[in-house]
Motif scaffolding. Sequence first.
Motif, short mmCIF file in Angstrom:
data_model
loop_
_atom_site.label_atom_id
_atom_site.label_comp_id
_atom_site.label_asym_id
_atom_site.label_seq_id
_atom_site.Cartn_x
_atom_site.Cartn_y
_atom_site.Cartn_z
N ILE A 30 0.84 -1.20 0.00
CA ILE A 30 0.00 0.00 0.00
C ILE A 30 0.87 1.25 0.00
CG2 ILE A 30 -1.66 1.32 1.36
CD1 ILE A 30 -2.89 -1.27 2.28
N ALA A 31 1.93 1.22 0.83
CA ALA A 31 2.85 2.36 0.86
C ALA A 31 3.51 2.57 -0.50
CB ALA A 31 3.91 2.14 1.94
N PHE A 32 3.87 1.48 -1.15
CA PHE A 32 4.48 1.56 -2.48
C PHE A 32 3.50 2.16 -3.48
CE2 PHE A 32 5.11 -0.32 -6.68
CZ PHE A 32 6.42 0.03 -6.94
N ASN A 33 2.25 1.69 -3.43
CA ASN A 33 1.25 2.17 -4.39
C ASN A 33 0.95 3.65 -4.24
OD1 ASN A 33 0.97 -0.43 -5.41
ND2 ASN A 33 -0.74 -0.93 -4.05
N LEU A 34 0.99 4.14 -3.01
CA LEU A 34 0.62 5.53 -2.75
C LEU A 34 1.82 6.47 -2.67
CD1 LEU A 34 -2.20 5.09 -0.07
CD2 LEU A 34 -2.44 5.49 -2.52
N ASP A 35 3.02 5.91 -2.82
CA ASP A 35 4.22 6.73 -2.67
C ASP A 35 4.24 7.90 -3.65
OD1 ASP A 35 6.90 7.38 -1.77
OD2 ASP A 35 7.59 6.59 -3.69
N LYS A 36 3.87 7.65 -4.92
CA LYS A 36 3.89 8.73 -5.92
C LYS A 36 2.88 9.82 -5.56
CE LYS A 36 5.56 6.07 -9.89
NZ LYS A 36 5.27 5.61 -11.27
N CYS A 37 1.71 9.41 -5.09
CA CYS A 37 0.68 10.39 -4.71
C CYS A 37 1.18 11.29 -3.58
CB CYS A 37 -0.60 9.69 -4.28
SG CYS A 37 -1.39 8.71 -5.58
N PHE A 38 1.74 10.67 -2.55
CA PHE A 38 2.24 11.46 -1.42
C PHE A 38 3.46 12.28 -1.82
CE2 PHE A 38 -0.20 8.39 1.18
CZ PHE A 38 -0.88 9.29 1.98
N HIS A 39 4.28 11.73 -2.70
CA HIS A 39 5.46 12.45 -3.17
C HIS A 39 5.05 13.74 -3.90
CE1 HIS A 39 9.73 12.73 -4.24
NE2 HIS A 39 9.34 13.13 -5.43
N LYS A 40 4.02 13.64 -4.73
CA LYS A 40 3.52 14.82 -5.44
C LYS A 40 2.94 15.85 -4.49
CE LYS A 40 2.53 12.46 -9.81
NZ LYS A 40 1.47 12.04 -10.77
N CYS A 41 2.50 15.39 -3.33
CA CYS A 41 1.92 16.30 -2.33
C CYS A 41 2.95 16.82 -1.35
CB CYS A 41 0.81 15.60 -1.55
SG CYS A 41 -0.60 15.11 -2.57
N GLY A 42 4.23 16.51 -1.60
CA GLY A 42 5.28 17.02 -0.72
C GLY A 42 5.57 16.13 0.46
N SER A 43 5.06 14.91 0.44
CA SER A 43 5.31 13.99 1.54
C SER A 43 5.95 12.72 0.98
CB SER A 43 4.00 13.68 2.26
OG SER A 43 4.24 12.89 3.41
N LYS A 58 7.42 24.17 3.75
CA LYS A 58 8.05 24.07 2.44
C LYS A 58 9.23 23.11 2.47
CE LYS A 58 6.91 28.72 0.75
NZ LYS A 58 7.47 30.00 0.27
N GLY A 59 9.45 22.48 1.33
CA GLY A 59 10.60 21.59 1.21
C GLY A 59 10.35 20.53 0.17
N LYS A 60 11.42 19.84 -0.20
CA LYS A 60 11.33 18.78 -1.18
C LYS A 60 11.00 17.46 -0.51
CE LYS A 60 14.57 20.77 -4.55
NZ LYS A 60 15.83 20.53 -5.31
N SER A 61 10.30 16.62 -1.25
CA SER A 61 9.96 15.29 -0.72
C SER A 61 11.23 14.45 -0.62
CB SER A 61 8.97 14.59 -1.64
OG SER A 61 7.79 15.34 -1.76
N SER A 62 11.34 13.74 0.47
CA SER A 62 12.50 12.88 0.65
C SER A 62 12.23 11.52 0.04
CB SER A 62 12.81 12.72 2.15
OG SER A 62 11.73 12.09 2.81
N SER A 63 13.29 10.83 -0.32
CA SER A 63 13.15 9.45 -0.82
C SER A 63 13.43 8.50 0.33
CB SER A 63 14.14 9.20 -1.96
OG SER A 63 15.46 9.41 -1.51
N PHE A 64 12.93 7.28 0.21
CA PHE A 64 13.20 6.29 1.24
C PHE A 64 13.24 4.91 0.62
CE2 PHE A 64 8.69 6.00 0.84
CZ PHE A 64 8.33 4.73 1.27
#
Length: 604
Positions: free
Chosen positions: A304-317, A415-421
């Motif tokens: 689930i985290a993998f599937n939603l990662d792009k969505c949250f990444h686009k939202c700054g998370s 403000k800030g860039k989304s981090s990768s994990f």
Amino acid sequence: MNDIKTVAFAGNPNVGKSTVFNAITGLNQHTGNWTGKTVETAVGQYNDGKTAFSCIDLPGSYSLIPCSAEEEVTRDYINSGKADIVVCVCDATCFERNLTLVLQILKITANIIICINFNEEAEKLGIKIDEEKLSRLLDVKTVKINARKKSDITLLIEAIRTFRKKSEVSCAEITDINAKAKQIAEECVYGEISPRSRDRRIDSILTGKYTAIPLMTVFLALIFWLTLVGSNYPSELLSRAFGIIQSSIAQWLLNSPINDTICGLIISGIFGTTATVISVMLPPMAIFFPLFTLLEDIGYLPRIAFNLDKCFHKCGSCGKQALTVCMGFGCNAAAVIGCRIIDSPRERLIAVITNSFVPCNGRFPTLIAIITMFFISDGTVFSSMFSALILTVIVLFGIIISFAVSKLLSKTLLKGKSSSFVLEMPPFRKPQMKNIIVRSLLDRTLKVLIRAIAVAAPTGAIIWLTANTEINGQTIISYICRFFDPIGYFLGLDGTVLTSFLLGLPANEIVMPITSMIYSASDTIVDIGDLSVLKQLLVQNGWDPVMAICFTLFSLLHWPCATTIATIKKEAGFKWAVLSVIIPTVIGFAVCSAVSLTAKIFSM
């Protein structure tokens, strides 16, 4: 006892470390925050008659070069030398990756036991580990186990009991750990996972581009349906049982010399409210948490985290916020604590602030009741499925709002860039039903229920006092309702509903019972089990489908409960706790007023 030894359990996430720890310590354990850190760890004990063992379940860590508070705790504890033995639990299906942590620990201490778990799964995949050769290469004791087998746990306990401390660190001279890990794996590990293994075929569907989100929605709807159908009858039985108990207590108190006002406060206020919370909240939790834990146990939540990662990444998370969203379905306060898994302080705050948009277990009964009364015509199986579908749509709307607010915060206050994990996809595993029941019912359901009871009892006293204390012939609660009437009408609601949400701040479960109490002019919480009777009461007081929609939306979007607010204050500070109240309140007001205004325009 002649001696006490400290045993630390370390390992990568998802290697079964906590399962091994739980199997050894049983129920002789407790959890708490690490000193100076908001990182939760478990401590347990066991003894063999001669030696007492104090066991520490260290946070899962990929490396002793910390990238998070959890990994920092693990590194600091191992560096401290407090552990007599470090049991490093590894996953046989991905042993080479686990060796990095093993070698890092061996550079610090030689007092280590390598515990290789999931060997049955590895053998099914064609993987075999030569533990004797591994022991010779690293000069450490190695034990191969399957954590679900009691006999294997006994082998590990025996290895711990017979362990003799060493003074020399045999791997201190190693400089290139990654290369060394590869070399050891090549010598000790035979076979490799087929590219077309079962897990990869399943993942191609569960994380597929076109199938991932639809399947997640189906699973969510199915869980809601099972919770909806399964909780009705137990809730009714509990309500009846508490009614009998309440009558017995009332009879005993009324025959005692205790003042009538005190009797009413205890019977109708404290006990009545607490009983309502338990009967409404316990059955759904007892169904939802095991289902949630089942998905966690088989390995679906990381997907689930993998599937939603792009969505949250686009939202700054980041995708880890998806896991805290899942936790929020059970309890928003628990989910706020769960936000500790997010490494970035900025992204952690975003997850904390937006988590209340996920409806917790306390809001589900209210949402289900409104859906059933105003949008479902009969009580067939198809109607319950339709109810679950509507509830799923409502939940998805809350998640969309969470995305929008996350994006807004990432562009303004945070403000800030989304981090990768690094997100590990653990293999799918057969669920351990015993552990699921223990973890979901004892560790989750009871904890949340106890927390709810703790706030329901004093809240019941306050509600009873406001409903029974008169000023100039009018109760305090009636004055409050009239005060909020203009605001309520603007939102498509009324003053009674807003008062109910305000008095229901400590526990979302009691919002509807308070509303029923005020409408029926009762002096105590009203638990109307028959929804047709409740609907009639609501309609008599001006409810229509538009008001039902506004009530549903406000229930979804309003401020967090008192427990969640207190948890946010503890985790993030007073300023962010206040903001966590203001943001959903403003959004709830805006959405409800827009719906109300639109309905009035179309009705003209």
